[in-house]
Design a protein around this motif. Structure first.
Motif, PDB file in Angstrom:
ATOM      1  N   LEU A   1      33.851  52.756  39.809  1.00 53.29           N
ATOM      2  CA  LEU A   1      35.117  52.776  40.548  1.00 53.29           C
ATOM      3  C   LEU A   1      36.225  52.011  39.826  1.00 53.29           C
ATOM      4  O   LEU A   1      37.334  51.908  40.352  1.00 53.29           O
ATOM      5  N   GLU A   2      35.913  51.483  38.662  1.00 55.15           N
ATOM      6  CA  GLU A   2      36.885  50.768  37.827  1.00 55.15           C
ATOM      7  C   GLU A   2      37.512  49.588  38.581  1.00 55.15           C
ATOM      8  O   GLU A   2      38.724  49.401  38.590  1.00 55.15           O
ATOM      9  N   LEU A   3      36.640  48.794  39.202  1.00 58.59           N
ATOM     10  CA  LEU A   3      37.095  47.626  39.953  1.00 58.59           C
ATOM     11  C   LEU A   3      36.948  46.331  39.167  1.00 58.59           C
ATOM     12  O   LEU A   3      37.442  45.292  39.610  1.00 58.59           O
ATOM     13  N   ARG A   4      36.306  46.388  38.026  1.00 55.20           N
ATOM     14  CA  ARG A   4      36.038  45.163  37.265  1.00 55.20           C
ATOM     15  C   ARG A   4      37.340  44.447  36.913  1.00 55.20           C
ATOM     16  O   ARG A   4      38.286  45.058  36.426  1.00 55.20           O
ATOM     17  N   GLY A   5      37.362  43.146  37.205  1.00 51.64           N
ATOM     18  CA  GLY A   5      38.533  42.325  36.909  1.00 51.64           C
ATOM     19  C   GLY A   5      39.548  42.267  38.028  1.00 51.64           C
ATOM     20  O   GLY A   5      40.501  41.478  37.949  1.00 51.64           O
ATOM     21  N   LYS A   6      39.372  43.076  39.078  1.00 49.51           N
ATOM     22  CA  LYS A   6      40.292  42.991  40.213  1.00 49.51           C
ATOM     23  C   LYS A   6      40.031  41.702  40.991  1.00 49.51           C
ATOM     24  O   LYS A   6      38.955  41.103  40.912  1.00 49.51           O
ATOM     25  N   LYS A   7      41.022  41.288  41.771  1.00 51.36           N
ATOM     26  CA  LYS A   7      40.961  40.028  42.508  1.00 51.36           C
ATOM     27  C   LYS A   7      41.012  40.313  44.006  1.00 51.36           C
ATOM     28  O   LYS A   7      41.867  41.087  44.468  1.00 51.36           O
ATOM     29  N   ALA A   8      40.114  39.666  44.768  1.00 52.39           N
ATOM     30  CA  ALA A   8      40.026  39.958  46.196  1.00 52.39           C
ATOM     31  C   ALA A   8      39.865  38.692  47.020  1.00 52.39           C
ATOM     32  O   ALA A   8      39.254  37.709  46.582  1.00 52.39           O
TER      33      ALA A   8
ATOM     34  N   ARG B   1      29.315  42.415  42.737  1.00 54.91           N
ATOM     35  CA  ARG B   1      28.449  43.232  41.889  1.00 54.91           C
ATOM     36  C   ARG B   1      29.224  44.329  41.167  1.00 54.91           C
ATOM     37  O   ARG B   1      28.812  44.796  40.106  1.00 54.91           O
ATOM     38  N   ALA B   2      30.359  44.723  41.754  1.00 55.75           N
ATOM     39  CA  ALA B   2      31.199  45.748  41.127  1.00 55.75           C
ATOM     40  C   ALA B   2      32.151  45.144  40.093  1.00 55.75           C
ATOM     41  O   ALA B   2      32.963  45.866  39.511  1.00 55.75           O
ATOM     42  N   GLY B   3      32.071  43.823  39.904  1.00 52.87           N
ATOM     43  CA  GLY B   3      32.900  43.177  38.901  1.00 52.87           C
ATOM     44  C   GLY B   3      34.195  42.599  39.406  1.00 52.87           C
ATOM     45  O   GLY B   3      35.045  42.174  38.613  1.00 52.87           O
ATOM     46  N   VAL B   4      34.371  42.562  40.734  1.00 56.43           N
ATOM     47  CA  VAL B   4      35.580  41.987  41.331  1.00 56.43           C
ATOM     48  C   VAL B   4      35.412  40.473  41.429  1.00 56.43           C
ATOM     49  O   VAL B   4      34.344  39.967  41.776  1.00 56.43           O
ATOM     50  N   ASP B   5      36.465  39.725  41.125  1.00 60.73           N
ATOM     51  CA  ASP B   5      36.485  38.282  41.356  1.00 60.73           C
ATOM     52  C   ASP B   5      36.879  38.047  42.812  1.00 60.73           C
ATOM     53  O   ASP B   5      37.913  38.562  43.272  1.00 60.73           O
ATOM     54  N   VAL B   6      36.077  37.270  43.529  1.00 61.64           N
ATOM     55  CA  VAL B   6      36.223  37.167  44.984  1.00 61.64           C
ATOM     56  C   VAL B   6      36.403  35.730  45.443  1.00 61.64           C
ATOM     57  O   VAL B   6      35.666  34.834  45.024  1.00 61.64           O
ATOM     58  N   VAL B   7      37.381  35.524  46.312  1.00 59.63           N
ATOM     59  CA  VAL B   7      37.472  34.296  47.106  1.00 59.63           C
ATOM     60  C   VAL B   7      37.128  34.671  48.535  1.00 59.63           C
ATOM     61  O   VAL B   7      37.618  35.675  49.062  1.00 59.63           O
ATOM     62  N   THR B   8      36.268  33.890  49.164  1.00 59.95           N
ATOM     63  CA  THR B   8      36.014  34.073  50.585  1.00 59.95           C
ATOM     64  C   THR B   8      36.108  32.730  51.273  1.00 59.95           C
ATOM     65  O   THR B   8      36.165  31.682  50.624  1.00 59.95           O
ATOM     66  N   CYS B   9      36.151  32.754  52.599  1.00 60.87           N
ATOM     67  CA  CYS B   9      36.315  31.507  53.344  1.00 60.87           C
ATOM     68  C   CYS B   9      35.417  31.494  54.563  1.00 60.87           C
ATOM     69  O   CYS B   9      34.932  32.530  55.022  1.00 60.87           O
TER      70      CYS B   9
ATOM     71  N   ARG C   1      44.343  30.202  41.381  1.00 62.59           N
ATOM     72  CA  ARG C   1      43.175  30.664  40.637  1.00 62.59           C
ATOM     73  C   ARG C   1      43.392  32.042  40.005  1.00 62.59           C
ATOM     74  O   ARG C   1      42.973  32.295  38.881  1.00 62.59           O
ATOM     75  N   TYR C   2      44.021  32.943  40.742  1.00 61.66           N
ATOM     76  CA  TYR C   2      44.097  34.338  40.304  1.00 61.66           C
ATOM     77  C   TYR C   2      45.505  34.802  39.926  1.00 61.66           C
ATOM     78  O   TYR C   2      45.651  35.705  39.107  1.00 61.66           O
ATOM     79  N   GLY C   3      46.512  34.260  40.579  1.00 61.86           N
ATOM     80  CA  GLY C   3      47.876  34.702  40.293  1.00 61.86           C
ATOM     81  C   GLY C   3      48.276  36.001  40.962  1.00 61.86           C
ATOM     82  O   GLY C   3      49.456  36.352  41.003  1.00 61.86           O
ATOM     83  N   ARG C   4      47.299  36.714  41.515  1.00 61.41           N
ATOM     84  CA  ARG C   4      47.591  37.984  42.200  1.00 61.41           C
ATOM     85  C   ARG C   4      46.403  38.339  43.085  1.00 61.41           C
ATOM     86  O   ARG C   4      45.333  37.746  42.990  1.00 61.41           O
ATOM     87  N   LEU C   5      46.603  39.313  43.964  1.00 63.33           N
ATOM     88  CA  LEU C   5      45.520  39.877  44.758  1.00 63.33           C
ATOM     89  C   LEU C   5      45.613  41.403  44.725  1.00 63.33           C
ATOM     90  O   LEU C   5      46.685  41.965  44.969  1.00 63.33           O
TER      91      LEU C   5
ATOM     92  N   PRO D   1      53.223  37.425  48.530  1.00 64.66           N
ATOM     93  CA  PRO D   1      53.703  37.155  47.174  1.00 64.66           C
ATOM     94  C   PRO D   1      52.693  37.529  46.081  1.00 64.66           C
ATOM     95  O   PRO D   1      53.067  37.661  44.913  1.00 64.66           O
ATOM     96  N   LEU D   2      51.424  37.692  46.472  1.00 65.29           N
ATOM     97  CA  LEU D   2      50.371  38.003  45.504  1.00 65.29           C
ATOM     98  C   LEU D   2      50.038  39.492  45.450  1.00 65.29           C
ATOM     99  O   LEU D   2      49.279  39.928  44.582  1.00 65.29           O
ATOM    100  N   LEU D   3      50.591  40.262  46.387  1.00 64.39           N
ATOM    101  CA  LEU D   3      50.301  41.694  46.468  1.00 64.39           C
ATOM    102  C   LEU D   3      51.367  42.493  45.732  1.00 64.39           C
ATOM    103  O   LEU D   3      52.528  42.110  45.697  1.00 64.39           O
ATOM    104  N   GLY D   4      50.950  43.603  45.167  1.00 71.18           N
ATOM    105  CA  GLY D   4      51.906  44.444  44.459  1.00 71.18           C
ATOM    106  C   GLY D   4      51.466  45.890  44.440  1.00 71.18           C
ATOM    107  O   GLY D   4      50.560  46.291  45.189  1.00 71.18           O
ATOM    108  N   GLU D   5      52.098  46.688  43.619  1.00 70.93           N
ATOM    109  CA  GLU D   5      51.781  48.113  43.492  1.00 70.93           C
ATOM    110  C   GLU D   5      50.282  48.310  43.314  1.00 70.93           C
ATOM    111  O   GLU D   5      49.660  47.721  42.431  1.00 70.93           O
ATOM    112  N   GLY D   6      49.695  49.108  44.203  1.00 69.19           N
ATOM    113  CA  GLY D   6      48.269  49.402  44.123  1.00 69.19           C
ATOM    114  C   GLY D   6      47.380  48.486  44.936  1.00 69.19           C
ATOM    115  O   GLY D   6      46.173  48.734  45.051  1.00 69.19           O
ATOM    116  N   SER D   7      47.941  47.423  45.512  1.00 70.60           N
ATOM    117  CA  SER D   7      47.118  46.518  46.323  1.00 70.60           C
ATOM    118  C   SER D   7      46.689  47.193  47.622  1.00 70.60           C
ATOM    119  O   SER D   7      47.402  48.044  48.165  1.00 70.60           O
ATOM    120  N   SER D   8      45.524  46.785  48.130  1.00 69.57           N
ATOM    121  CA  SER D   8      44.961  47.369  49.339  1.00 69.57           C
ATOM    122  C   SER D   8      44.618  46.264  50.325  1.00 69.57           C
ATOM    123  O   SER D   8      43.981  45.277  49.957  1.00 69.57           O
TER     124      SER D   8
END
Length: 250
Positions: free
Chosen positions: A3-10, A29-37, A82-86, A129-136
């Motif tokens: 799904l080409e998710l590697r390197g995305k930030k969530a 597992r799909a390669g996304v960097d994740v913050v959870t709380c 940490r990420y600069g974007r989401l 402020p961290l969301l942009g074109e293509g964010s979900s």
């Protein structure tokens, strides 16, 4: 399929157990960097941290009370550092209680709304402020808001409110390429389900499984599959929708 998710930030709220945990681990597992709380300390926090470390990637498990505006702002501030974007936000954290409506106190009404609606609102607003074109942005809803459930008027009201919030935000931020959708869940087998006595678990599985087209309950991994799709470019023309992950429940 990649799904080409590697390197995305969530950011996934409430991700140390249940559906949220399934989403966090599937994304990692799909390669996304994740913050959870999480709100309260438990054994689930440490075990998730260990699983994420074994998975690899830049992951963080942080404490935050989403009913407190200053804590939400602090959480998103750390995400930004940490990420600069989401690329993905999942509003999964939620509270529930079972109380006869005639006995429902204003304090309990306020507690459920503060977490389920105001919390989601604060997370989205601070994430802008961290969301942009293509964010979900994905919010976890419930089929209970359509069916109505006795003793849960306050809970079902919050899940209905998420739908209205989602529709408005999809239209307001669509021109910026930010998508908003709600996953409407049926009955999912989480730790609470598996902790039930065997006879009670069997009865619940039979009762609610029979209401679905697939004849069974769902799993956190199956909810995570829908989130992976909404995080990917395969869903780039999908916004403002309620998407059922409920086995065809009726």
């Amino acid at each position: 399929m990649d799904l080409e998710l590697r390197g995305k930030k969530a950011l996934i709220t409430g991700g140390t157990r249940g559906v949220g945990r399934g989403i966090v681990l599937a994304l990692a597992r799909a390669g996304v960097d994740v913050v959870t709380c999480y709100q309260n300390d438990s054994e689930h926090v440490g075990s998730l941290e260990r699983e994420l470390k074994e998975t690899g990637g830049d992951h963080h498990v942080l404490r935050a009370d989403l009913s407190q505006p200053e804590e939400v702002a602090g959480l998103l501030g750390k995400v930004g550092e940490r990420y600069g974007r989401l690329d993905l936000v999942v509003n999964n954290a939620g509270a529930i209680s079972h109380i006869p409506y005639a006995e429902l106190s204003v304090e309990e009404w306020g507690r459920i709304l503060a977490t389920n609606v105001t919390g989601a609102h604060l997370v989205i607003q601070n994430a802008l402020p961290l969301l942009g074109e293509g964010s979900s942005v994905v919010s976890i809803g419930s089929r209970a808001s359509d069916a109505g459930v006795p003793l849960r008027a306050h809970y079902t009201a919050t899940k209905s409110a998420l739908v209205g919030l989602n529709r408005s935000l999809a239209k307001e931020f669509g021109p910026q390429g930010i998508r908003f959708n709600v996953l409407v869940l049926g009955v999912i087998e989480t730790e609470k389900f598996h902790a039930m006595p065997e006879d009670q678990k069997k009865l619940m599985a039979e009762r609610y499984g029979a209401k679905t087209a697939l004849g069974r309950l769902g799993t956190p991994d199956e909810v995570a599959g829908a989130v992976l799709w909404l995080a990917s470019d395969l869903s780039r023309y999908v916004t403002g929708n309620q998407i059922g992950v409920d086995g065809g429940i009726s």
